[in-house]
Design a protein around this motif. Structure first.
Motif, short mmCIF file in Angstrom:
data_model
loop_
_atom_site.label_atom_id
_atom_site.label_comp_id
_atom_site.label_asym_id
_atom_site.label_seq_id
_atom_site.Cartn_x
_atom_site.Cartn_y
_atom_site.Cartn_z
N GLU A 13 132.46 26.84 98.13
CA GLU A 13 131.97 25.58 97.57
C GLU A 13 130.86 25.84 96.53
O GLU A 13 130.80 25.19 95.49
CB GLU A 13 131.45 24.68 98.69
CG GLU A 13 132.58 23.99 99.43
CD GLU A 13 132.12 23.37 100.74
OE1 GLU A 13 132.67 22.33 101.09
OE2 GLU A 13 131.23 23.93 101.41
N TYR A 14 130.02 26.83 96.82
CA TYR A 14 128.97 27.18 95.86
C TYR A 14 129.59 27.63 94.55
O TYR A 14 129.19 27.22 93.46
CB TYR A 14 128.10 28.32 96.41
CG TYR A 14 126.93 27.83 97.21
CD1 TYR A 14 126.03 26.92 96.66
CD2 TYR A 14 126.71 28.26 98.51
CE1 TYR A 14 124.96 26.46 97.40
CE2 TYR A 14 125.65 27.81 99.26
CZ TYR A 14 124.77 26.91 98.70
OH TYR A 14 123.72 26.44 99.42
N ALA A 19 131.98 24.29 88.01
CA ALA A 19 131.98 22.91 87.49
C ALA A 19 130.80 22.70 86.54
O ALA A 19 130.94 22.11 85.47
CB ALA A 19 131.91 21.92 88.65
N ALA A 20 129.66 23.24 86.93
CA ALA A 20 128.48 23.10 86.08
C ALA A 20 128.70 23.77 84.74
O ALA A 20 128.37 23.24 83.68
CB ALA A 20 127.26 23.71 86.78
N LEU A 24 126.42 24.44 102.13
CA LEU A 24 127.76 24.68 101.58
C LEU A 24 128.25 26.09 101.92
O LEU A 24 127.46 27.01 102.14
CB LEU A 24 127.73 24.51 100.06
CG LEU A 24 127.30 23.14 99.55
CD1 LEU A 24 127.33 23.10 98.04
CD2 LEU A 24 128.20 22.06 100.12
N LEU A 49 123.41 20.35 100.08
CA LEU A 49 123.71 21.49 99.22
C LEU A 49 123.38 22.82 99.90
O LEU A 49 123.99 23.84 99.59
CB LEU A 49 122.92 21.39 97.91
CG LEU A 49 123.36 20.28 96.97
CD1 LEU A 49 122.56 20.33 95.70
CD2 LEU A 49 124.85 20.42 96.67
N LEU A 107 130.95 24.84 92.62
CA LEU A 107 129.86 24.07 92.03
C LEU A 107 129.37 24.72 90.73
O LEU A 107 129.21 24.06 89.70
CB LEU A 107 128.71 24.00 93.04
CG LEU A 107 127.76 22.82 92.89
CD1 LEU A 107 128.50 21.52 93.15
CD2 LEU A 107 126.59 22.96 93.83
#
Lengths: 317, 665
Positions: free
Chosen positions: B647-648, B654-655, B643, B640, B651
């Protein structure tokens, strides 16, 4: 007046165990000798030895400390007190309620504690060997003994020896748990008194010895006290077996002189039978290797535990 | 009144720790700090035993969180534990007046020491979850600082690390326990927690968390691994405090949560404390038996004693759940009696070990020996401590153990089969650990204090200063008094038992001859005083007869040792050789001992070698996999940190979506 009579009965018992203990040892030795077709020394020989030791000068090792000189008195006193708390010819004597069965075992534990320490005081390797083995035996024999106490007191509902004896006398019936406890107690008694097959009371200077190795450096009056204490211990275990499992003839504390006399006769008879059985057993077995002893004692512990569980199971059915 | 007195003293203790920093240049600061601590602890002790008009005194101070405040309270349980804690603390401080002079870096001890005392007192006084937890963590952190006093040694730094880890873990468990206890309503003062009703599964969860949280501080196996590292690392008076007193604070916490806050118990609550207690008793004593570091040996034996206390508490729970008030009171009294006893003799033994350490610079018993000649007074006092902790009559250790056995003997009348079959097994464990404990102290005392000195340091050792000796003497006297007159202590404990398990033992002081009989005299009774007098009488009459009819002559001569004594004292039995039989019979199962003998062939002049491998199975099977799991998770998550920014963002998005979906459902 009653108090005076009670005190007399109590002191009579204290003197009785003291007088009988060396005679018991002498009796067992004599019997063993006869079984081996020797003549053997007279039965009062242990008493004669003790008296002679008392008159001998003590040779103290240079390194001996105060603990070494105190220990024999303490050991003797603790075992004597424990032995006089076990009912012999009568139950419920004046001071019998000052300690129950657990306390009696703990008193023997105290005596062992000081004996093992005394063995290490001079700083020889023999003393250490004896103490270390004694500590190992003790740490297996004591829990086994506790399991026996559990069984017996679950059955009788008390840890007070006089009450246990009274209960057992009143409820003579065959119980598997009590039988197992008896076998376990025999195993513990043999180990705790250093008899064959665990230890050999007759040897000296052998790498397998335990008790003798600890007291190797003692001489004179100190040795006399320790010898007397170990005789008292044997008597204690025989009295314990007699009063818990064969309480026939025991007088109660308020019974008259006649019942006391009957109790006394029965007690001496029981001691003779116990001593005879011990002599027979000792002549018919050989000593074990030291690391076989834990198996032997472990069997005692297991039997004790099984007996306890059995009492639990049967009581609730 | 007692409450305000105690609180004033606690704040005064904190002030003392500030004073220690301010006045650090003063030559006498160490003595002053410890003197002040003795005084303040004595005052709190008096406040605790002071008769209170009502049973319970409580107040709310305007400190802490704004809408909670700081609730403090003294009830019978608090009073008992305040007395135990401050008796031990006063003893440790008095001992340190002399002992502290040996400290090379006093500023690493002095500021933290009074703060540690204040923390322990506050835990016991706290009456809301917030204050309790803050005080708990304060106690942990100050003691952690004290563990790191001698931080130059790698071993001590490791001890500090493990301690911090386990303390945070335990603290975390407690946080969750109180979280569950407080419930959704969120009332965190103990009074409202006590009132609230708990559902079935919550009580189980809280019980498990309390065992983990309090047990890790008390040293309950398998959470004990930090204890034998941390307790010996600190200076000896702090070791005594941590072993003799801080573990008791943890026991207090367990009693407070399980017997008080959690409401009426169910019978299965007793299973956990009893199993863990039995395991601790056995593991503790087995490891103590093979240790050669004197302070480590004492630390392991603390684990054993904590096990005994938890066994008794478990029994009390089982009896209480079944409404058997008298046996419950008996078991509970036994637990508290043992708490009191252990704080006395464990402090005494650690003080003795401290005196030995200072006089000889040695902690390993293998290089000691013969101290009875060079340190006669310490040797006598330490022997008293050994007899007491080995549970031998007529000292106090025996009485509490006897009470536990009496409680076990009442267990056949319990109706549940689980408990019924568990109790005899626990009984075996208790009997085994008692017997092994005696062997363990024969070994410790015999190798360190008896025989011939194995090193020059042991030969030249000398008794410590008067303060240290006097403190040890007072503790031994207390041990003897508690052993000879147990009825007094039992009657003191009985109001606590009345409030917490709803029953009380018959008043013991009314029995004739000061004997104790927990249930009835026909069932079991013990009279320490009489047994003691009996022993004295027999010993003296033996002496009298010998001096009357025998000879008192004696002379000194070289030891006989079957005709040939080895000149070198190294040929004596050492600690390892003493433990060998037990290691061989029980060690193979308990700690997978492997012995390897390298014996050269006849004619070969190489020396023979015996090497022994000892492993802590708990560490291998519980902690090592745990560490590996944590490590692999951490390595996995490392990705992690590498990244790219896109990508962060993905993420985070998505969270967010996940959480929205969760809320929507």
């Amino acid at each position: 007046m009653t108090l005076l009579f009670n005190l007399m009965a109590q002191s009579l018992q204290m003197l009785l165990v003291l007088a009988l203990a060396p005679l018991l040892i002498g009796f067992v030795r004599k019997l063993k000798a006869r079984l081996l077709r020797r003549r053997g020394p007279p039965i009062i020989q242990p008493w004669l030895d003790l008296i002679r030791l008392l008159r001998k000068e003590v040779v103290l090792a240079e390194n001996a400390s105060w603990l070494y000189r105190w220990a024999p008195y303490l050991i003797f006193a603790m075992i004597w007190v424990a032995a006089s708390l076990v009912p012999t010819f009568a139950t419920g004597l004046t001071f019998s309620w000052s300690a129950d069965l657990i306390a009696i075992i703990a008193l023997l534990g105290s005596a062992r504690f000081f004996l093992a320490l005394a063995g290490m005081d001079i700083g020889t390797s023999f003393g250490g060997i004896g103490s270390s083995r004694e500590a190992m035996f003790g740490s297996l024999a004591e829990p086994a003994m506790m399991m026996i106490v559990f069984t017996v007191s679950f059955v009788a509902g008390t840890t007070q020896l006089s009450e246990i004896a009274a209960y057992m006398a009143g409820n003579l019936e065959l119980r598997a748990s009590v039988g197992m406890a008896l076998v376990a107690l025999l195993i513990v008694a043999i180990a705790e008194n250093g008899r064959i097959p665990v230890d050999n009371p007759a040897t000296h200077l052998e790498l397998t010895m335990v008790h003798e190795a600890m007291v190797l450096e003692y001489s004179g009056r100190y040795l006399a006290l320790i010898e007397l204490a170990s005789a008292l211990k044997l008597l204690l275990y025989l009295s314990l077996i007699a009063c818990v499992f064969f309480p026939v003839g025991l007088a109660s504390h308020d019974a008259g002189a006649e019942a006391m006399m009957i109790g006394l006769g029965a007690y001496v008879l029981k001691l003779a039978i116990g001593g005879g059985a011990l002599a027979l057993f000792e002549t018919s077995t050989a000593k074990m290797r030291i690391f076989r002893v834990p198996d032997f004692l472990g069997a005692g512990l297991m039997l004790g535990l099984l007996a306890t569980l059995l009492v639990f199971v049967t009581r609730s059915l | 009144m007692p409450l305000y007195l105690a609180l004033t003293c606690v704040s005064a203790l904190l002030a003392v720790s500030v004073y220690a920093i301010v006045d650090r240049r003063n030559h006498d600061v160490s003595r002053n700090v410890y003197r002040l601590c003795v005084g303040l602890c004595c005052v709190i002790f008096l406040a605790a035993v002071m008769p209170r008009g009502a049973h319970v005194v409580s107040t709310v101070l305007p400190l802490g969180l704004p809408w909670i405040g700081m609730h403090v309270r003294i009830d019978v349980l608090t009073a008992f534990f305040l007395a135990v804690v401050n008796l031990g603390a006063a003893a440790a401080s008095a001992y340190a007046i002399g002992y502290g002079a040996h400290e090379k870096e006093p500023m690493r001890v002095l500021p933290f020491y009074p703060a540690f005392l204040a923390g322990m007192n506050l835990v016991v006084l706290a009456d809301d979850a917030f204050t309790f937890l803050v005080a708990w963590e304060f106690m942990s952190l100050t003691s952690w600082a004290l563990v790191l006093t001698h931080h130059h040694e790698e071993e001590n730094r490791h001890a500090g690390f493990v301690y911090l880890l386990m303390a945070s873990f335990g603290g975390f468990a407690l946080l969750m326990a109180f979280g569950v206890l407080g419930g959704v309503g969120g009332a965190y003062d103990f009074a409202s927690i006590r009132e609230s009703t708990k559902m079935g599964w919550t009580s189980g969860l809280v019980l498990a968390l309390a065992i983990v949280g309090m047990g890790s501080k008390a040293g309950l196996a398998p959470l004990h691994i930090w204890l034998p590292l941390a307790h010996p690392a600190a200076p000896s008076h702090v070791s005594a405090l941590m072993s003799g007193v801080m573990t008791k604070v943890a026991v207090y916490g367990f009693i407070r949560v399980v017997f008080d806050l959690l409401g009426p118990p169910a019978f299965w609550w007793s299973v956990e404390p009893m199993t863990f207690g039995a395991a601790s008793a056995l593991i503790g004593v087995l490891f103590a038996t093979i240790q050669s570091d004197l302070k480590k040996l004492l630390a392991y034996s603390t684990i054993e004693n904590i096990g005994v206390i938890f066994i008794a508490l478990g029994l009390a729970l089982a009896f209480k759940a079944n409404g058997m008030a008298l046996p419950a009171a008996l078991a509970f009294t036994a637990a508290l009696f043992h708490v009191f006893n252990h704080s006395l003799f464990k402090s005494l033994l650690f003080f003795g070990a401290g005196a030995v350490l200072n006089a000889s610079g040695e902690r390993s018993i293998e290089r000691l020996g013969g101290l009875i000649h060079s340190m006669p007074k310490t040797a006598f006092l330490f022997l008293g401590g050994c007899v007491a902790i080995a549970a031998l009559p007529p000292l106090n250790g025996f009485v509490s153990e006897w009470l536990v056995f009496q409680a076990i003997l009442l267990s056949p009348s319990l109706p549940q089969w689980t408990v019924k079959l568990l109790v005899p097994a626990v009984g075996v464990a208790l009997a085994l650990s008692a017997a092994l404990g005696a062997g363990c102290y024969i070994r410790a005392y015999g190798v360190a204090f008896l025989g011939r000195p194995r090193s020059e340091a042991a030969r030249k050792a000398h008794d410590p200063d008067r303060w240290s000796l006097a403190t040890m003497a007072v503790l031994l006297t207390l041990c003897l008094t508690a052993g000879l007159l147990p009825s007094l202590l039992i009657d003191t404990i009985s109001p606590v038992a009345k409030d917490f398990v709803g029953g009380r033992m018959p008043t013991q002081a009314e029995l004739s001859w000061l004997s104790i009989a927990p249930v009835a005299e026909s069932r079991s009774s013990y009279n320490g005083l009489l047994v003691f007098l009996f022993i004295l009488f027999s010993a003296y009459s033996a002496r009298w007869v010998i001096h009357k009819f025998g000879t008192a002559r004696s002379r000194r001569a070289p030891a006989w040792d079957c005709g040939h004594i080895e000149a070198s004292p190294m040929t004596q039995y050492t600690g390892s050789s003493f433990a060998q039989p037990i290691r061989r019979t029980l060690g193979v199962i308990a700690f997978s001992v492997r012995e390897r003998l390298d014996m050269p062939a006849p004619g070969d002049t190489r020396t023979a070698r015996l090497s022994v491998d000892i492993k802590d199975r708990i560490f291998d099977y519980l902690y090592a996999p745990l560490t590996r799991a944590v490590e692999s998770c951490a390595t996995g998550l490392n990705i992690l940190s590498l990244l790219t920014i896109q990508e962060y963002l993905a993420l985070v998005f998505a969270a967010l979506v996940f959480l929205l979906v969760l809320v929507a459902i």
